[in-house]
Design a protein around this motif. Sequence first.
Motif, PDB file in Angstrom:
ATOM      1  N   LYS A  81       0.856  -1.190   0.000  1.00 28.34           N
ATOM      2  CA  LYS A  81       0.000   0.000   0.000  1.00 28.34           C
ATOM      3  C   LYS A  81       0.882   1.226   0.000  1.00 28.34           C
ATOM      4  O   LYS A  81       2.017   1.199   0.446  1.00 28.34           O
ATOM      5  CB  LYS A  81      -0.897   0.011   1.235  1.00 28.34           C
ATOM      6  N   THR A  82       0.340   2.324  -0.482  1.00 29.34           N
ATOM      7  CA  THR A  82       1.070   3.589  -0.490  1.00 29.34           C
ATOM      8  C   THR A  82       0.572   4.445   0.657  1.00 29.34           C
ATOM      9  O   THR A  82      -0.600   4.838   0.675  1.00 29.34           O
ATOM     10  CB  THR A  82       0.872   4.335  -1.810  1.00 29.34           C
ATOM     11  N   PRO A  83       1.424   4.739   1.655  1.00 24.16           N
ATOM     12  CA  PRO A  83       0.981   5.580   2.772  1.00 24.16           C
ATOM     13  C   PRO A  83       0.595   6.969   2.280  1.00 24.16           C
ATOM     14  O   PRO A  83       1.107   7.460   1.264  1.00 24.16           O
ATOM     15  CB  PRO A  83       2.212   5.631   3.691  1.00 24.16           C
ATOM     16  N   GLU A  84      -0.315   7.616   2.986  1.00 25.86           N
ATOM     17  CA  GLU A  84      -0.715   8.969   2.626  1.00 25.86           C
ATOM     18  C   GLU A  84       0.481   9.918   2.726  1.00 25.86           C
ATOM     19  O   GLU A  84       0.618  10.837   1.918  1.00 25.86           O
ATOM     20  CB  GLU A  84      -1.845   9.447   3.540  1.00 25.86           C
ATOM     21  N   ILE A  85       1.340   9.706   3.731  1.00 29.43           N
ATOM     22  CA  ILE A  85       2.586  10.466   3.840  1.00 29.43           C
ATOM     23  C   ILE A  85       3.707   9.533   3.375  1.00 29.43           C
ATOM     24  O   ILE A  85       4.039   8.562   4.057  1.00 29.43           O
ATOM     25  CB  ILE A  85       2.844  10.926   5.285  1.00 29.43           C
ATOM     26  N   PRO A  86       4.314   9.779   2.223  1.00 30.46           N
ATOM     27  CA  PRO A  86       5.329   8.856   1.697  1.00 30.46           C
ATOM     28  C   PRO A  86       6.542   8.743   2.622  1.00 30.46           C
ATOM     29  O   PRO A  86       6.899   9.691   3.336  1.00 30.46           O
ATOM     30  CB  PRO A  86       5.709   9.487   0.348  1.00 30.46           C
ATOM     31  N   GLY A 102       9.040   4.864   8.715  1.00 29.48           N
ATOM     32  CA  GLY A 102       8.275   3.622   8.730  1.00 29.48           C
ATOM     33  C   GLY A 102       6.794   3.899   8.790  1.00 29.48           C
ATOM     34  O   GLY A 102       6.354   4.985   9.199  1.00 29.48           O
ATOM     35  N   TYR A 103       6.023   2.928   8.359  1.00 28.52           N
ATOM     36  CA  TYR A 103       4.566   3.064   8.356  1.00 28.52           C
ATOM     37  C   TYR A 103       3.958   1.702   8.637  1.00 28.52           C
ATOM     38  O   TYR A 103       4.389   0.678   8.084  1.00 28.52           O
ATOM     39  CB  TYR A 103       4.093   3.564   6.989  1.00 28.52           C
ATOM     40  N   MET A 104       2.963   1.691   9.528  1.00 23.54           N
ATOM     41  CA  MET A 104       2.248   0.435   9.769  1.00 23.54           C
ATOM     42  C   MET A 104       0.791   0.741  10.086  1.00 23.54           C
ATOM     43  O   MET A 104       0.434   1.839  10.518  1.00 23.54           O
ATOM     44  CB  MET A 104       2.889  -0.363  10.914  1.00 23.54           C
ATOM     45  N   GLU A 105      -0.039  -0.265   9.839  1.00 25.10           N
ATOM     46  CA  GLU A 105      -1.450  -0.189  10.150  1.00 25.10           C
ATOM     47  C   GLU A 105      -1.772  -1.221  11.219  1.00 25.10           C
ATOM     48  O   GLU A 105      -1.265  -2.345  11.171  1.00 25.10           O
ATOM     49  CB  GLU A 105      -2.292  -0.422   8.891  1.00 25.10           C
ATOM     50  N   ARG A 106      -2.613  -0.806  12.168  1.00 21.47           N
ATOM     51  CA  ARG A 106      -2.957  -1.682  13.290  1.00 21.47           C
ATOM     52  C   ARG A 106      -4.456  -1.678  13.489  1.00 21.47           C
ATOM     53  O   ARG A 106      -5.160  -0.772  13.029  1.00 21.47           O
ATOM     54  CB  ARG A 106      -2.241  -1.215  14.565  1.00 21.47           C
ATOM     55  N   THR A 107      -4.953  -2.675  14.210  1.00 21.99           N
ATOM     56  CA  THR A 107      -6.378  -2.788  14.471  1.00 21.99           C
ATOM     57  C   THR A 107      -6.594  -3.441  15.831  1.00 21.99           C
ATOM     58  O   THR A 107      -5.748  -4.204  16.309  1.00 21.99           O
ATOM     59  CB  THR A 107      -7.080  -3.624  13.376  1.00 21.99           C
ATOM     60  N   ASP A 108      -7.733  -3.076  16.445  1.00 18.62           N
ATOM     61  CA  ASP A 108      -8.157  -3.752  17.665  1.00 18.62           C
ATOM     62  C   ASP A 108      -9.324  -4.679  17.379  1.00 18.62           C
ATOM     63  O   ASP A 108     -10.086  -5.040  18.280  1.00 18.62           O
ATOM     64  CB  ASP A 108      -8.530  -2.739  18.753  1.00 18.62           C
ATOM     65  N   GLU A 109      -9.469  -5.045  16.087  1.00 24.59           N
ATOM     66  CA  GLU A 109     -10.521  -5.913  15.564  1.00 24.59           C
ATOM     67  C   GLU A 109     -11.870  -5.208  15.460  1.00 24.59           C
ATOM     68  O   GLU A 109     -12.841  -5.807  15.011  1.00 24.59           O
ATOM     69  CB  GLU A 109     -10.662  -7.200  16.405  1.00 24.59           C
ATOM     70  N   GLU A 110     -11.952  -3.951  15.876  1.00 26.17           N
ATOM     71  CA  GLU A 110     -13.175  -3.169  15.677  1.00 26.17           C
ATOM     72  C   GLU A 110     -12.904  -1.971  14.784  1.00 26.17           C
ATOM     73  O   GLU A 110     -13.661  -1.687  13.865  1.00 26.17           O
ATOM     74  CB  GLU A 110     -13.756  -2.715  17.014  1.00 26.17           C
ATOM     75  N   GLY A 112      -9.555   0.438  12.867  1.00 28.86           N
ATOM     76  CA  GLY A 112      -8.151   0.437  12.493  1.00 28.86           C
ATOM     77  C   GLY A 112      -7.594   1.845  12.441  1.00 28.86           C
ATOM     78  O   GLY A 112      -8.348   2.823  12.359  1.00 28.86           O
ATOM     79  N   TRP A 113      -6.293   1.962  12.508  1.00 23.93           N
ATOM     80  CA  TRP A 113      -5.628   3.251  12.424  1.00 23.93           C
ATOM     81  C   TRP A 113      -4.227   3.056  11.860  1.00 23.93           C
ATOM     82  O   TRP A 113      -3.751   1.922  11.704  1.00 23.93           O
ATOM     83  CB  TRP A 113      -5.563   3.932  13.795  1.00 23.93           C
ATOM     84  N   ALA A 114      -3.563   4.154  11.536  1.00 23.15           N
ATOM     85  CA  ALA A 114      -2.222   4.109  10.957  1.00 23.15           C
ATOM     86  C   ALA A 114      -1.236   4.780  11.894  1.00 23.15           C
ATOM     87  O   ALA A 114      -1.592   5.715  12.623  1.00 23.15           O
ATOM     88  CB  ALA A 114      -2.207   4.805   9.598  1.00 23.15           C
ATOM     89  N   GLU A 115       0.006   4.293  11.875  1.00 23.58           N
ATOM     90  CA  GLU A 115       1.076   4.870  12.688  1.00 23.58           C
ATOM     91  C   GLU A 115       2.302   5.069  11.807  1.00 23.58           C
ATOM     92  O   GLU A 115       2.766   4.132  11.148  1.00 23.58           O
ATOM     93  CB  GLU A 115       1.419   3.975  13.881  1.00 23.58           C
ATOM     94  N   TYR A 116       2.800   6.315  11.796  1.00 23.25           N
ATOM     95  CA  TYR A 116       4.030   6.641  11.083  1.00 23.25           C
ATOM     96  C   TYR A 116       5.162   6.703  12.094  1.00 23.25           C
ATOM     97  O   TYR A 116       5.048   7.381  13.127  1.00 23.25           O
ATOM     98  CB  TYR A 116       3.909   7.976  10.370  1.00 23.25           C
ATOM     99  N   LEU A 117       6.261   6.009  11.804  1.00 22.66           N
ATOM    100  CA  LEU A 117       7.447   6.104  12.650  1.00 22.66           C
ATOM    101  C   LEU A 117       8.298   7.267  12.162  1.00 22.66           C
ATOM    102  O   LEU A 117       8.718   7.305  11.002  1.00 22.66           O
ATOM    103  CB  LEU A 117       8.248   4.806  12.631  1.00 22.66           C
ATOM    104  N   LEU A 118       8.528   8.247  13.045  1.00 21.29           N
ATOM    105  CA  LEU A 118       9.311   9.435  12.715  1.00 21.29           C
ATOM    106  C   LEU A 118      10.691   9.326  13.342  1.00 21.29           C
ATOM    107  O   LEU A 118      10.856   8.749  14.420  1.00 21.29           O
ATOM    108  CB  LEU A 118       8.605  10.698  13.236  1.00 21.29           C
ATOM    109  N   PHE A 119      11.681   9.919  12.672  1.00 19.88           N
ATOM    110  CA  PHE A 119      13.062   9.849  13.169  1.00 19.88           C
ATOM    111  C   PHE A 119      13.712  11.221  13.069  1.00 19.88           C
ATOM    112  O   PHE A 119      13.557  11.943  12.077  1.00 19.88           O
ATOM    113  CB  PHE A 119      13.877   8.830  12.376  1.00 19.88           C
TER     114      PHE A 119
END
Length: 473
Positions: A81-86, A102-110, A112-119
């Motif tokens: 997938k292409t993250p909204e923020i490349p 880095g970019y990952m998507e997570r869910t609690d099974e209800e 979902g959300w996205a997390e960008y790793l910033l450095f």
Amino acid sequence: MSDDALSVDPTPPVEAQASPPATPVTPPSTVRALSCPNCGGIVNVRAQGLTVSVLCEHCGSTLDATRPDLQVIARANEALKTPEIPLGTRGTLGGRVWEVVGYMERTDEEIGWAEYLLFNPYEGYAFLVDDGRRFSLGIMLDRLPTMGWANSMQLDGQSYSRFGDTYPVRVTFVVGEFYWRVAVGETVDETDFVRPGTMLSCEVYQTERTWTRLDLLDWGVAEEAFGISARRREYSHPAPHEPSPYKRQLREALVVGVVALLVLFVVSGIGGSEQQIGQTTTDAVLDGPEKTVVIRGLDLPSARSRVVVDADAGAIDNAWVDLDYSLTDEKTQDSVDTYGLAEHYSGSDSDGSWTEGDPRPEVSLSSIPGGKYDLVVTLSAHRWNGGSSSSSFSMPTGFAGGSTFGQDSGQTVPITVTIKRGGVFGGNILLAFLLIAIWPLIVLFKNFAFEKRRMAPVSGSGGDDDDSGGDDD
């Protein structure tokens, strides 16, 4: 004199020359370009020495960044997938420049959300969490919060309320580089503690426990920093740590409401005084003919004013008096007609003694034009035959007729009619109060509804409410 004292430096002096301007030294790039052993694509490692795993942007393979040849740890299991923020995008948050690594998507099974790793090489790592509406900036804590009352947590003198139960969080997609070996399917147990504007998130993975503080960013801050489209403000599904957009409006509404009420009370107090302009006392014969009296020369100011007509027939019992009023302008002969009823009944039954009725009725006329008026009062008194003998009332000495109601014909009832001008209607004051209270009550209701939604259990379903509010606190 010694030889040292006489020695002369044979080196001729060198004239001072202006040094050429220093050429700025460009620091070597920290990005390391390597080839993916699975697809051959170029993989850029931006945080050398800190990155543990890299997710290939081309094929999605998980690579071991600790090995110089980027050995493949796991093959890609789904299309990229292409993250909204490349990846590689830089942006400034809180005065610090961050790069998306880095970019990952997570869910609690209800939901979902996205997390960008910033450095940032000087600040380390941070997380930019995107819940689909707003962004939060997460910083890992270097100290532990302390327990507070009722399952709350304390940090830096602030209390955080627990939000729901501990729940599992699973990684559904990941790309880029990370300082730990992240993979699709990785699951942690998460517990959240919230206060408006901030969340403390505790994640437990195997034997490791980490705490992260998430600060909600203002609308548009992250979008502007990383060059993406601004999002529409909507508050139908607020984040658990989202401040109410109605708090500021509520404060303003309460201040304006209090000021308006004070003005209302001052104005009603100034204009609320009544002035007597006429009075007469007459007798009405019980069950006798109608009687008419006229009160003349009632002066009203040039401005429109309120007129009050009071009737006092306090001596009656088990009887009533009909009162017809006609306020007539002496100049134009225009009249305003109204009606009053003075009554009082009493008796006894199996439940004991009882009384009812108002022997002193008041009639109010509003917005009467200025001028000189006459008040024509037509009255008639009547007995009530339902009273018991025990309810008869002795008339005071000197009253015309017999000593007891219902016994002698021609018995009379004294009635005093008083005319006043000025004052205010109680109904108008109540209506003005309700109008003033409408705005604070509406904002209070919206704030209550927002807080109820904010602390409600998380659900992936919901409507598309367009409810919008004011500025954040």
